[in-house]
Design a protein around this motif. Structure first.
Motif: not given
Length: 269
Positions: A16-38
């Motif tokens: 779920p944290l796919s990304g070609e660069t470290p910055a994109l993987r950080l963004f993917a982590l924010m997406e993952l956390i931001g999509g949760k209601d807890h």
């Protein structure tokens, strides 16, 4: 001779944290956390993503130091930070000032003859993303960017009505439900009953619950997921619309909601 591939995290099937660069993987982590209601924990993220704990810990520290995530008082749980929420709100505001969504809202205001809004839930408040005012001289000024309490607004109650009782209480029970008018619902039990009715009927009404003399009716803009954070609403002074006559605006509101949903779907392709 072919050079060896650079070392570092690789995208794995289902990662779920796919990304070609470290910055994109950080963004993917924010997406993952931001999509949760807890709130989330480091260990929970390790189990969900399969990434090494030191890697995830470093990523969380980077996002926390940037104000994009915030660690809770127990030191273990993480949630979205003020900077990330502000970015999301600014993005929503700037994308609805012009264009197709504003045109739908303008048409709805012309059809109903009253002020119409597009709103979204942000934290424990409702933020006005876009607004078209009525031509009537008697009206309430609440421009884009204005915030209203979710428990005392039609849009806020309509979004809350999608949630389970447990999820609602998680949002509401740690702060008193502030009274704004004699009509404001200030107990969780009464609000639960109201939200159950809203979920069944498919629309919500603010019957002078935030501002005396103001009535508002809201419906959800359907989304691709089970829940939607976007509403379209019409409001007017009680001299022109009351709880009973407000429901006469539902066909126009639902047409506008369907048009907005189509715009959202086309924009996500």
């Amino acid at each position: 001779m072919t050079s060896p591939a650079p070392s570092g995290p690789r995208d794995l099937p289902g990662d779920p944290l796919s990304g070609e660069t470290p910055a994109l993987r950080l963004f993917a982590l924010m997406e993952l956390i931001g999509g949760k209601d807890h709130f989330v924990t480091l260990q929970g993220l390790v189990e969900e993503t399969g990434l090494p704990k030191p890697t995830l810990h470093r990523m969380l520290q980077q996002l926390e130091s940037a104000g994009l995530l915030v660690r809770q008082a127990d030191g273990r749980h993480y949630g979205t930070g003020a900077r990330l929420r502000s970015f999301a709100e600014t993005l929503m505001l700037n994308t609805v000032q012009f264009g197709a969504r504003h045109a739908v809202l303008r048409h709805l205001a012309a059809e109903t003859g009253e002020t119409c809004n597009i709103t979204a839930l942000s934290g424990d408040q409702v933020v006005y993303l876009d607004r078209v005012e009525t031509d009537e001289p008697l009206r309430v000024q609440l421009g884009p960017g204005s915030r209203v309490p979710m428990h005392a607004s039609a849009s806020g109650k309509r979004v809350l009505a999608q949630l389970s009782t447990r999820q609602r209480h998680r949002l509401l029970e740690h702060a008193p439900l502030q009274r704004f008018t004699p009509h404001t619902i200030t107990s969780l039990e009464a609000l639960d009953a109201e939200l159950d009715t809203i979920a069944e009927q498919g629309y919500a009404i603010d019957d002078e619950e935030y501002l005396p003399g103001l009535v508002c009716i809201a419906v959800l803009v359907p989304g691709e997921s089970e829940r939607s954070n976007l509403c379209v609403a019409t409001q007017a002074p009680v001299l022109r619309i009351d709880r009973s006559s407000a429901t006469e605006l539902l066909p126009a509101l639902r047409r506008a909601a369907s048009a907005l949903a189509q715009i959202e779907q086309e924009g996500s392709r």
